[in-house]
Design a protein around this motif. Structure first.
Motif, PDB file in Angstrom:
ATOM      1  N   ALA A   1     -29.824  32.669  38.392  1.00  0.00           N
ATOM      2  CA  ALA A   1     -29.001  31.915  39.355  1.00  0.00           C
ATOM      3  C   ALA A   1     -28.584  32.536  40.688  1.00  0.00           C
TER       4      ALA A   1
ATOM      5  N   GLU B   1     -27.757  25.836  41.573  1.00  0.00           N
ATOM      6  CA  GLU B   1     -28.026  27.274  41.243  1.00  0.00           C
ATOM      7  C   GLU B   1     -26.669  28.081  40.808  1.00  0.00           C
TER       8      GLU B   1
ATOM      9  N   GLY C   1     -30.066  29.754  45.631  1.00  0.00           N
ATOM     10  CA  GLY C   1     -30.751  28.635  45.936  1.00  0.00           C
ATOM     11  C   GLY C   1     -31.409  28.818  47.513  1.00  0.00           C
TER      12      GLY C   1
END
Length: 365
Positions: free
Chosen positions: A171, A61, A212
């Motif tokens: 991300a 990520e 993430g």
């Protein structure tokens, strides 16, 4: 649940399949997994396998562009969400054929016809390292440390084909923005960089974000496109979209800084005599092209480059673009950048303050 433990003991090849089951079961049976792994003689190896997969998912990520920058690879040019590089995983080439798409955080090498996520790239860049060492290498580059440890469920396999359609999500996901001064850890980080809270307050925020599924926080500096440069004791990165920052105060001169810590450092160093200038913070030397039209509108341009190869390239770029600028790096000629000088000055002042009481005691005062 017993099959998870038996897989480790009987058939290591079967382990990967059971790990996927683990990802689904973890939300409802986490206490049972803890029970078995705490009593099994194979608990260390089992936990190691789990942590490795969770680390890879989390590391994937992270922005690939930031990862490349940290190992000294900068883009040849950018076009929207696409960053184009001379391929770092092949023999030197003359034209950029390696692309990173920042909207999906994936890379693709058009000569190799291969691509993937950050971990795939790291494995190619460090072919002599095993998977665990690659994880440690990436962690070391980002100085990564979790500030919170919620449970994460992986809803799909770790590796996906680059040809599959990926969701266009950043991300780094911003959860909340707050004024500085609420989080002592963020204020403390700025203090370690020699930056007083009152100097940073008008320009920085406390940014709470996710990578993430894990929660983090950092000092955030906003770009002109609404993204944030993020800095903390353990993290250096940025949210999308990455861009420069233009601070317009109505002056005819402009100061160009590589990053916002240098910008804040200049303000701190000139606190008693404020700088009468506008500012352009590049947030990455690779974004210097975006500042050229802005700089041409000013009568005087002062540039504060780092004393390194990237700083030299920045000055060369401005010179080739016909920007009439003044190299202001002479004021910190013994340091890499303005912030390093500021930290050194603060340390010297603190040491002097600590020595004063000792001298007074020696004089009997």
């Amino acid at each position: 649940m017993r099959k998870l433990i038996k897989a480790e003991m009987d058939d290591e090849a079967m382990m990967s399949a059971y790990l996927i089951c683990y990802q689904v079961l973890i939300s409802t049976s986490h206490h049972l997994i803890e029970k078995y792994t705490s009593t099994s003689p194979h608990k260390k190896r089992f936990a190691y396998q789990i942590n490795k997969i969770m680390n890879i998912k989390q590391l994937n990520e992270l922005p690939i562009t930031d990862f490349l920058s940290k190992i000294g690879v900068e883009p040849s040019y950018t076009k929207g969400e696409n960053y184009w590089y001379l391929s770092p995983i092949r023999d030197p080439e003359r034209s950029a054929s390696f692309r990173v798409n920042t909207s999906i955080n994936r890379w693709y090498d058009y000569a190799l016809l291969k691509g993937g996520e950050l971990f795939d790239l790291a494995e190619r860049l460090f072919p002599n390292l095993d998977a665990s060492s690659v994880v440690e290498k990436i962690n070391g580059l980002f100085l990564f440390e979790r500030q919170n440890h919620p449970v994460t469920i992986l809803s799909q396999p770790i590796r996906q084909s680059v040809t599959e359609k990926q969701p266009s999500i950043p991300a780094i996901i911003i959860r909340d923005i707050k004024p500085l001064g609420n989080n002592p850890a963020i204020s403390s980080y700025l203090a370690t960089r020699g930056i007083p809270l009152e100097v940073a307050l008008p320009y920085c925020k406390e940014v709470y974000y996710k990578i993430g599924g894990f929660n983090y926080f950092a000092a955030g500096f906003e770009t002109r496109s609404g993204g944030y440069e993020l800095r903390s004791e353990y993290f250096k990165g940025s949210s999308s979209p990455k861009d420069i920052t233009h601070i317009q105060l109505g002056h005819k001169s402009v100061c160009v800084m590589e990053g916002f810590t240098d910008f804040l450092s200049l303000l701190a160093l000139r606190k008693s005599e404020p700088v009468r200038s506008d500012f352009v913070v590049l947030n990455s030397v690779s974004l210097a092209d975006r500042s050229l039209d802005i700089l041409r509108s000013y009568r005087t341009v002062f540039v504060y480059p780092d004393h390194d190869a990237a700083g030299t390239r920045l000055l060369e770029k401005f010179e080739h673009a016909g920007i009439n600028f003044v190299d202001a790096s002479g004021i910190y000629q013994n340091y890499k950048d303005l912030n390093q000088m500021l930290v050194a000055i603060k340390a010297s002042e603190d040491q002097a303050r600590q020595q004063r009481p000792k001298r007074s005691q020696g004089l009997g005062m």
